[in-house]
Design an enzyme around this catalytic site. Structure first.
Site, PDB file in Angstrom:
ATOM      1  N   HIS A  95       5.002  -4.372   0.484  1.00  6.67           N
ATOM      2  CA  HIS A  95       6.040  -3.849  -0.411  1.00  6.67           C
ATOM      3  C   HIS A  95       5.627  -2.454  -0.869  1.00  6.67           C
ATOM      4  CE1 HIS A  95       8.879  -4.795  -4.050  1.00  6.67           C
ATOM      5  NE2 HIS A  95       8.880  -3.496  -3.769  1.00  6.67           N
ATOM      6  N   HIS A 130       7.400   1.519  -0.931  1.00  9.09           N
ATOM      7  CA  HIS A 130       8.473   2.479  -0.627  1.00  9.09           C
ATOM      8  C   HIS A 130       7.786   3.786  -0.276  1.00  9.09           C
ATOM      9  CE1 HIS A 130      11.521  -0.178  -2.530  1.00  9.09           C
ATOM     10  NE2 HIS A 130      10.463  -0.562  -3.234  1.00  9.09           N
ATOM     11  N   HIS A 141      14.939  -7.005  -2.600  1.00  9.71           N
ATOM     12  CA  HIS A 141      14.449  -7.014  -3.979  1.00  9.71           C
ATOM     13  C   HIS A 141      15.340  -7.978  -4.767  1.00  9.71           C
ATOM     14  CE1 HIS A 141      12.264  -3.499  -2.789  1.00  9.71           C
ATOM     15  NE2 HIS A 141      11.904  -3.162  -4.004  1.00  9.71           N
ATOM     16  N   GLU A 147      13.455  -8.870 -10.049  1.00 10.99           N
ATOM     17  CA  GLU A 147      12.493  -7.889 -10.581  1.00 10.99           C
ATOM     18  C   GLU A 147      12.804  -7.758 -12.076  1.00 10.99           C
ATOM     19  OE1 GLU A 147      12.928  -3.916  -9.018  1.00 10.99           O
ATOM     20  OE2 GLU A 147      11.061  -3.199  -9.950  1.00 10.99           O
ATOM     21  N   ASP A 191       4.228  -0.967  -4.373  1.00  9.16           N
ATOM     22  CA  ASP A 191       5.599  -0.551  -4.686  1.00  9.16           C
ATOM     23  C   ASP A 191       5.790   0.973  -4.563  1.00  9.16           C
ATOM     24  OD1 ASP A 191       8.232  -1.113  -5.242  1.00  9.16           O
ATOM     25  OD2 ASP A 191       7.960  -1.559  -7.369  1.00  9.16           O
ATOM     26  N   ASP A 192       5.511   1.698  -5.634  1.00  6.22           N
ATOM     27  CA  ASP A 192       5.655   3.165  -5.652  1.00  6.22           C
ATOM     28  C   ASP A 192       4.382   3.752  -6.283  1.00  6.22           C
ATOM     29  OD1 ASP A 192       8.647   3.407  -4.917  1.00  6.22           O
ATOM     30  OD2 ASP A 192       8.621   1.930  -6.529  1.00  6.22           O
TER      31      ASP A 192
HETATM   32  N1  ADE Z   1      13.082   1.576  -5.120  1.00  2.42           N
HETATM   33  C1  ADE Z   1      11.821   2.024  -5.222  1.00  2.42           C
HETATM   34  N2  ADE Z   1      11.112   1.221  -6.022  1.00  2.42           N
HETATM   35  C2  ADE Z   1      11.945   0.223  -6.421  1.00  2.42           C
HETATM   36  C3  ADE Z   1      11.793  -0.909  -7.243  1.00  2.42           C
HETATM   37  N3  ADE Z   1      10.643  -1.208  -7.838  1.00  2.42           N
HETATM   38  N4  ADE Z   1      12.866  -1.685  -7.443  1.00  2.42           N
HETATM   39  C4  ADE Z   1      14.033  -1.394  -6.873  1.00  2.42           C
HETATM   40  N5  ADE Z   1      14.223  -0.343  -6.082  1.00  2.42           N
HETATM   41  C5  ADE Z   1      13.181   0.466  -5.854  1.00  2.42           C
HETATM   42 ZN    ZN Z   2      10.150  -2.095  -4.556  1.00  2.00          ZN
END
Ligand code: ADE
Ligand code: ZN
Length: 345
Positions: free
Chosen positions: A14, A16, A194, A197, A275-276
């Site tokens: 996971h 991005h 997703h 969350e 994630d990011d």
């Molecule tokens: N796009 C990038 N990170 C995300 C996240 N945590 N939840 C939903 N969309 C995303």
């Molecule tokens: Zn994500």
């Protein structure tokens, strides 16, 4: 830094790729592409990374992605992420990209996919990291836009293993994307989404039932639905959990409150992911460390996150077996070392 975590072979499911754009690279790309940024330095930009919820993050994240213009930009972005993977002993990664974030501002789908794919090929050759690509539809955009995007995805099926669903969860439940996910499945793509969350547990149920997902991204809101937890355990449905992301986006107040270890001990197939990472303060090892600092865990439990991720990955069976043996071998080696150190004392 926990030495066991550092050496543990890891698999990321996971991530991005646009969320791995560090402020320093963002500034370099802006300069290269003649873009004026509303920040005076990477440090000032990094200080702006304070979020109240998912939407407040997404607004900044989509702004940052605007610095990505050329195939070389996407190559450099992906390569920088792979170098972080190498440093963290990540042996396999399945990365998301958001085609519409780029096509909506006039960047060709080919520019994006070719840059990412070329870097991943270099990563396999030069760093020994295996990988897959998943194209995500933005859920705040229309079904029609997702269907148009899928036509591009289909043209690049040789490079893309699956489709996903991301962006603003609240107000955009899975149902809208039922048809495009059906088309993707029929064409042979795997699906993920997703769900749960910051949205309700029902979105997890719907992602499983309506989108036939192989994994749920995040899924931490399952805690409010006992029957769903039972189903996740029984069907071995993996959750790709992102601990540091969940704290930064205020899904949980503090890591001590995070439910990932409780879910692991119940037998849910949970995995740890970043994630990011450029926005949430850490890559894979940082996420493992944050969880293990807040929750006392055994080496076996930490390794279970890697074993779960291997099982949940879209890797072919023989390579899965090879990776399982790598993790088991690491566990045995570290146990022998710890036992011998104890007998010396
Ligand atoms: N796009 C990038 N990170 C995300 C996240 N945590 N939840 C939903 N969309 C995303
Ligand atoms: Zn994500």
């Amino acid at each position: 830094m926990n030495a066991f975590i550092q050496g543990l072979p890891k698999v990321e499911l996971h991530l991005h790729i646009e969320g791995s754009l560090e402020p320093e690279l963002l500034f370099q790309l802006a300069q290269r592409n003649g873009i004026e940024l509303p920040y005076s330095s990477p440090e000032q930009l990094r200080r702006a990374y304070e979020f109240d919820d998912l939407q407040s993050f997404l607004d900044i994240y989509y702004q940052g992605a605007d610095a990505l213009r050329t195939e070389q930009d996407f190559y450099d972005l992906t390569w920088a992420y792979l170098e972080r993977c190498k440093a963290d002993n990540v042996i396999h990664t399945e990365i998301f990209f958001d085609p519409q974030t780029h096509t909506e501002r006039g960047i060709a789908f080919e520019t994006v996919i070719n840059g990412i794919h070329r870097a991943l090929e270099s990563g396999q050759k030069q760093l020994g990291i295996s990988s897959q690509i998943i194209a995500c539809f933005l859920r705040h955009l229309s079904e029609e836009s997702a269907i148009q995007t899928f036509a591009d995805v289909l043209k690049h099926q040789d490079k893309i293993v699956g489709v996903g669903l991301d962006s603003s969860e609240l107000g955009h439940p899975p149902e809208k994307f039922k048809r495009v996910f059906q088309q993707a499945k029929q064409a042979g793509f795997l699906t993920v989404a997703h769900a749960g969350e910051e949205g309700p547990a029902q979105n997890i149920v719907d992602a499983i039932e309506m989108l036939s997902v192989s994994r749920v991204d995040h899924g931490v809101q399952c805690m409010t639905d006992e029957a769903l937890i039972e189903e996740l355990i029984e069907t071995k449905m993996p959750l790709t959990v992102c601990p540091l992301s969940n704290i930064k986006l205020r899904v949980f107040d503090v890591m001590e409150d995070h439910n990932i270890v409780e879910l692991l001990r119940k037998g849910v197939v949970v995995t740890i992911n970043s994630d990011d990472p450029a926005y949430f303060g850490g890559y894979m090892s940082d996420n493992f460390n944050a969880v293990s600092q807040a929750h006392e865990m055994t080496h076996q439990e930490l390794a279970q996150f890697s074993l779960n991720a291997i099982d949940a990955s879209f890797i072919e069976a023989p390579l899965k077996q090879q990776y399982r043996e790598l993790v088991q071998g690491y566990l045995t080696k570290t146990k022998v070392k710890a036992d011998s150190e104890q007998s010396v004392v």
